[in-house]
Motif scaffolding. Structure first.
Motif, short mmCIF file in Angstrom:
data_model
loop_
_atom_site.label_atom_id
_atom_site.label_comp_id
_atom_site.label_asym_id
_atom_site.label_seq_id
_atom_site.Cartn_x
_atom_site.Cartn_y
_atom_site.Cartn_z
N GLU A 1 0.27 14.59 13.71
CA GLU A 1 1.65 15.01 13.91
C GLU A 1 2.56 13.83 14.22
OE1 GLU A 1 4.28 17.87 16.92
OE2 GLU A 1 2.09 17.94 16.97
N VAL A 2 2.08 12.91 15.05
CA VAL A 2 2.91 11.77 15.48
C VAL A 2 2.96 10.66 14.44
CG1 VAL A 2 3.14 9.96 17.25
CG2 VAL A 2 2.50 12.29 17.91
N PHE A 3 1.88 10.51 13.66
CA PHE A 3 1.80 9.41 12.70
C PHE A 3 1.61 9.96 11.28
CE2 PHE A 3 -0.19 7.81 16.70
CZ PHE A 3 0.81 6.91 17.07
N PRO A 4 2.68 10.34 10.61
CA PRO A 4 2.58 10.92 9.26
C PRO A 4 1.86 10.01 8.26
CG PRO A 4 4.80 11.18 10.15
CD PRO A 4 4.07 10.28 11.09
N ARG A 5 1.98 8.70 8.46
CA ARG A 5 1.31 7.78 7.54
C ARG A 5 -0.20 7.90 7.65
NH1 ARG A 5 2.71 5.49 2.79
NH2 ARG A 5 1.83 3.39 2.52
N MET A 6 -0.70 8.13 8.85
CA MET A 6 -2.15 8.30 9.02
C MET A 6 -2.61 9.60 8.37
SD MET A 6 -3.31 6.78 12.70
CE MET A 6 -5.02 7.03 12.19
N LEU A 7 -1.81 10.64 8.49
CA LEU A 7 -2.15 11.90 7.84
C LEU A 7 -2.19 11.71 6.32
CD1 LEU A 7 -2.63 14.95 7.75
CD2 LEU A 7 -0.14 15.26 7.87
N GLU A 8 -1.20 11.02 5.78
CA GLU A 8 -1.15 10.78 4.34
C GLU A 8 -2.39 10.02 3.87
OE1 GLU A 8 1.90 8.85 1.01
OE2 GLU A 8 2.10 8.32 3.12
N ARG A 9 -2.80 9.01 4.60
CA ARG A 9 -3.95 8.21 4.20
C ARG A 9 -5.26 9.00 4.38
NH1 ARG A 9 -4.87 2.55 5.96
NH2 ARG A 9 -5.65 2.39 3.82
N ALA A 10 -5.32 9.81 5.43
CA ALA A 10 -6.52 10.64 5.64
C ALA A 10 -6.68 11.64 4.49
CB ALA A 10 -6.42 11.37 6.98
N VAL A 11 -5.59 12.26 4.09
CA VAL A 11 -5.63 13.23 2.98
C VAL A 11 -6.08 12.54 1.70
CG1 VAL A 11 -4.20 14.70 1.51
CG2 VAL A 11 -3.94 14.78 4.00
N ALA A 12 -5.70 11.28 1.51
CA ALA A 12 -6.10 10.54 0.31
C ALA A 12 -7.57 10.14 0.36
CB ALA A 12 -5.23 9.29 0.16
#
Length: 320
Positions: free
Chosen positions: A273-284
């Protein structure tokens, strides 16, 4: 496993060289090392049963030159002291932590094809032919199809839960590196999301004057800034765990695997939630881990965080 700052920690893919894809040799039968089932419930019975199920040897009683042999890696001769009889209970802990911890959630065939056939256990070990206090090995040495674990004695008898976690993190990182280096496909989508400079090249550092304070006060400026830019952490070196340097690709991958599988669901949700870039990379990255490395990420996280587990298909259902 928590705090796997491969959380591995580390050594994490640092300094790990590409090794041959080691396959378990069916001709390496128990009698090769005189394995016996031992008494019911004994360490020897556990060792024999592990060999029978996995084709892997855990050896704490062996001839002086068992791993000091010439092979395709060159002459391998190291000073060591054997495990003391009164410390054989530590052998059981090691096997339990590896087989029942590090291997959890991983495809058995892939593990057998990537991990070591022989695990030698020593009390003390030097990365030298003779005793050299400057070359004492803290955790392990590897050579071809064998790994030599050090500290199997008083040192490990005094391990805290945090010590065991760090120890497992390092071996977890080593295993994942061998799985990754043995794969024919790389996580290109994940790597393409690494931070870039204005000229399109990958950034190698985030200078200290660019670090931001965490508004919530949860993380240090270093951790907050690196996570905001899509990295679990900075690349540690001899100066300490927090530096200006961006982790290389292998360490980056290891950090994410550890992050996904050793953090509580509450912590994962907070970071995504706090770090959208980490979510994006995790999803990739997640499809690669599940499809190419055959990782059961939910099982791995559940094993590491039984008090706050993720539900079935948690990672599959993540959306950026």
């Amino acid at each position: 496993m928590k705090k796997i700052a491969i959380y591995l920690i580390t050594i994490l893919f640092l300094g790990i060289s590409c090794s041959e894809d080691v396959k378990v040799n069916p001709e390496l039968a128990g009698p090769l090392y005189g394995l016996t089932k031992g008494e019911p419930g004994s360490v020897d019975e556990l060792i024999y049963n592990t060999w029978e199920e996995w084709g892997m040897y855990y050896l704490y009683k062996f001839e002086p030159y068992a791993f000091q042999v010439t092979n395709w890696s060159g002459y391998f001769n190291k000073w060591y002291t054997p495990v003391k009889e009164e410390n054989t209970d530590v052998v059981r802990k090691i096997i339990d932590h590896i087989q029942g911890g590090i291997f959890v959630g991983l495809d058995k065939d892939l593990v057998q094809g990537s991990w070591f056939v022989r695990t030698f256990l020593c009390d003390s070990l030097c990365d030298d032919y003779d005793y050299n206090p400057e070359k004492i090995v803290d955790n392990y040495l590897q050579n071809g199809d064998c790994i030599i674990l050090a500290g199997v004695g008083d040192k490990m008898n005094n391990f805290t839960d945090e010590d065991w976690a760090k120890w497992k993190e390092e071996l977890s990182s080593l295993l994942i590196s061998r799985l990754y280096l043995g794969a024919t496909e790389q996580p290109v989508d994940f790597f393409n999301l690494r931070m870039k400079k204005a000229n399109g090249q990958e950034a190698s550092s985030i200078l200290g004057n660019l670090w931001e304070d965490d508004p919530a006060g949860k993380y240090s400026p270093n951790v907050y800034t690196f996570r905001k830019n899509g990295y679990v952490r900075s690349k540690p070196n001899f100066t300490g765990p927090e530096t200006i340097f961006v982790p290389d690709q292998q360490m980056d991958l290891a950090d994410y695997i550890s992050f996904l599988t050793t953090n509580k669901k509450t912590e994962l949700n907070y970071n995504f939630e706090v770090f959208p870039r980490m979510l994006e990379r995790a999803v990739a990255l997640i499809p690669y881990l599940q499809r190419v490395l055959s990782m059961d990420l939910e099982a791995m996280q559940n094993s590491a965080c039984p008090d706050d587990p993720v539900e079935a298909d948690y990672f599959k259902n993540l959306k950026k």
